[in-house]
Write an enzyme that holds these catalytic residues in place. Structure first.
Site, mmCIF file in Angstrom:
data_model
loop_
_atom_site.group_PDB
_atom_site.id
_atom_site.type_symbol
_atom_site.label_atom_id
_atom_site.label_comp_id
_atom_site.label_asym_id
_atom_site.label_seq_id
_atom_site.Cartn_x
_atom_site.Cartn_y
_atom_site.Cartn_z
ATOM 1 N N ILE A 112 0.900 -0.861 -0.454
ATOM 2 C CA ILE A 112 -0.216 0.185 -0.183
ATOM 3 C C ILE A 112 0.761 1.521 0.222
ATOM 4 O O ILE A 112 0.712 2.361 0.141
ATOM 5 C CB ILE A 112 -0.899 -0.293 1.292
ATOM 6 C CG1 ILE A 112 -0.333 0.451 2.579
ATOM 7 C CG2 ILE A 112 -2.136 -1.177 1.170
ATOM 8 C CD1 ILE A 112 -0.507 0.213 3.570
ATOM 9 N N GLY A 113 2.302 0.812 0.029
ATOM 10 C CA GLY A 113 2.840 2.024 -0.091
ATOM 11 C C GLY A 113 4.327 1.601 -0.093
ATOM 12 O O GLY A 113 4.690 0.807 0.169
ATOM 13 N N GLU A 114 5.149 3.324 -0.353
ATOM 14 C CA GLU A 114 6.933 2.824 0.043
ATOM 15 C C GLU A 114 7.491 4.042 0.682
ATOM 16 O O GLU A 114 6.959 5.357 0.137
ATOM 17 C CB GLU A 114 7.340 2.560 -0.984
ATOM 18 C CG GLU A 114 8.738 2.364 -1.805
ATOM 19 C CD GLU A 114 9.263 1.635 -2.225
ATOM 20 O OE1 GLU A 114 9.962 2.096 -2.716
ATOM 21 O OE2 GLU A 114 8.284 1.437 -3.451
ATOM 22 N N GLY A 115 8.049 4.013 1.010
ATOM 23 C CA GLY A 115 8.884 5.040 2.119
ATOM 24 C C GLY A 115 10.447 5.439 2.246
ATOM 25 O O GLY A 115 11.027 4.042 1.510
ATOM 26 N N VAL B 139 5.420 -0.911 3.266
ATOM 27 C CA VAL B 139 4.543 -1.216 3.602
ATOM 28 C C VAL B 139 3.689 -2.066 3.012
ATOM 29 O O VAL B 139 2.814 -1.723 1.743
ATOM 30 C CB VAL B 139 4.124 0.384 4.072
ATOM 31 C CG1 VAL B 139 2.939 -0.055 5.280
ATOM 32 C CG2 VAL B 139 5.172 1.549 5.257
ATOM 33 N N ASP C 12 10.338 14.008 13.971
ATOM 34 C CA ASP C 12 9.741 13.616 12.581
ATOM 35 C C ASP C 12 8.682 14.624 12.532
ATOM 36 O O ASP C 12 7.991 13.477 12.018
ATOM 37 C CB ASP C 12 10.430 12.490 11.633
ATOM 38 C CG ASP C 12 10.759 13.109 10.791
ATOM 39 O OD1 ASP C 12 10.175 14.173 10.149
ATOM 40 O OD2 ASP C 12 10.633 12.404 9.836
#
EC number: 2.7.11.1
Length: 477
Positions: A210-213, A218, A326
């Site tokens: 569902i995502g990438e950071g 993720v 952060d």
């Protein structure tokens, strides 16, 4: 006399040029840019502007195809000189291959360059024959491409040097993660001491990305233990991040609050990958709402609600003598029912009796407090500053100085503070007073989380039922 304006000679004889798409570093959207490679430098330009909006030193850079971005013909460019990663998309496989080859050629460019790491004794000067003296060539190019005029540098040389040293410090600290201490009672712990020995591939099923950071990918999955959905963060373990991951997991395991994303468990897979299982937040992150800013605006009571819920978490974190470091919209996750929770403790720090202040340079530049950028000792109030910047995000759609290159933005934060809201009449006096208190440059005058929770602005906060429709509306844009 040579002007400080970036000279076109730096790109007038390009080895390669063309139009590609680049992913933004802060707002993760893809935009077309004109790219030019000449010798060991890459420049990219916005629209038809004659000046570059970015300059990337290619010496010692690495470049490889990235198939995990969900887009074809993408490659990843890592520039160790400025410690940045760029994601770039070509139009065809052949075009991607030719650009990667050009980057590789630039990375091996054979002229001798000055050492990149700055020394504290560096004296910033301007010589009409050579440009900036005492600075590495890459920094001279970046200063010029950031539209820094000769007079600006001569007027405030120490401030500009401070910002340059700050950037060099970020590079150095990221490559020396052992400088960041683990929790005081757990300094000898390893990841193996903190993780569960079970096999997560047998526990979590139906895994979907569902995502990438910056840290990893993720996924959402279903736990076979209770049939509930969880979020799985997968992080590659290496020598640079092992100590940081110990701190992150130790802090997550010992942080229990309604406004902090719940940690479930962690696992080491194949000796090289860390899986962290966390509460799944079905509403996405606050950034998802802000990216729909043209169509959806947050009301004052909704902003007050997000701020209040975030402050509750910060009050708890700070009571444990910890700093998140952060705070920004990317790290505020939302439940589908309207809950608001802090996530991502990758930059968190534990204060001790001996070390009640920190001076480690971490975080995301546009949200950073001035004392942190200047390299001064700092405490929990850097999180309050970042909260103020996040308020501006919610009010105006993005943090301040986003139209400026990061280097100039850092300089403006340290010398001028934060500009006023664009539409001050749109916001109540209570809102503006709270906002200004969060962004007080004088740390002693900046309130802590407990004091801010008593501010009248908090009385304006709506409840989750009034925030929930905003989450649903953002999904439909």
């Amino acid at each position: 006399m040579i002007s400080l304006d970036l000279s076109p000679t730096l790109w007038k004889s390009p080895d390669k040029e063309g139009e590609l798409k680049k992913q933004g570093h802060v707002v993760k959207n893809w935009k077309k840019r004109k790219f030019i490679i000449q010798n060991d430098m890459l420049f990219y330009f916005k629209d038809k502007e004659e000046r570059p909006v970015g300059a990337v030193p290619l010496r010692m850079s690495r470049c490889y195809e990235n198939k995990s971005l969900g887009k074809p013909n993408c490659f990843e460019l890592v520039s160790p000189r400025i410690n940045k990663t760029f994601f770039i998309q070509a139009n065809t496989p052949d075009e991607m291959a030719s650009w990667m080859k050009a980057v590789e050629k630039g990375s091996e460019y054979s002229t001798v360059s000055q050492p990149f790491n700055l020394k504290h004794e560096v004296h910033v000067d301007f010589n009409s024959a050579t440009g900036f003296s005492g600075l590495p060539k890459e920094w001279e190019v970046i200063l010029k491409s950031s539209n820094v005029s000769k007079q600006e540098v001569l007027d405030k040389p120490s401030e500009w040097l401070s910002v340059l040293e700050f950037q060099a410090g970020r590079t150095m600290e990221k490559s020396n993660s052992q400088n960041l201490s683990a929790l005081p009672d757990e300094s000898n712990l390893t990841l193996s001491d903190l993780v569960t020995k079970e096999d997560p591939t047998k526990i979590y099923k139906n895994m979907t990305k569902i995502g990438e950071g910056a840290a990893g990918e993720v996924f959402v999955a279903t736990s076979s233990k209770n049939n509930k959905r969880v979020a799985i963060k997968k992080i590659e373990i290496n020598n640079d991040n092992a100590k940081l991951l110990v701190t992150e997991i130790a802090i997550m395991k010992t942080s229990h609050h309604d406004n902090i994303v719940n940690y479930i468990d962690s696992y080491i897979v194949n000796d090289r990958e860390l899986w962290v299982a966390m509460e799944f937040m079905g509403g996405g992150c606050l950034t998802d709402i802000l990216e729909a800013f043209d169509n959806i605006k947050m009301s004052e009571i909704q902003i007050a609600y997000v701020v209040k819920e975030t402050l509750k978490a910060l009050q708890y974190i700070h009571s444990l003598h910890r700093i998140h470091r952060d705070i920004k919209s990317d790290n505020i996750l939302l439940g589908s029912e309207g809950s608001v929770k802090i996530a991502d403790f990758g930059y968190a720090a534990q204060l001790t009796q001996k070390q009640q202040k920190r001076n480690t340079v971490v975080g995301t530049p546009y949200w950073m407090a001035p004392e942190l950028i200047r390299g001064h000792d700092y405490g929990v109030k850097v999180d309050i500053w970042s909260l103020g910047i996040m308020m501006m995000e919610m009010a105006e759609g993005e943090p301040p100085y986003m139209d400026f290159p990061p280097l100039r933005a850092l300089f403006l934060i340290t010398t001028k503070g934060i500009p006023p809201l664009k539409e001050t009449t749109k916001w109540s006096k209570t809102f503006q007073d709270f906002f200004s208190k969060c962004l007080d440059i004088n740390v002693a005058n900046r309130p802590d989380a407990t004091d801010l929770l008593k501010h009248p602005f908090m009385d304006l906060a709506c409840d989750s039922s009034e925030f929930k429709p905003l989450i649903q509306a953002a999904r439909n844009v």
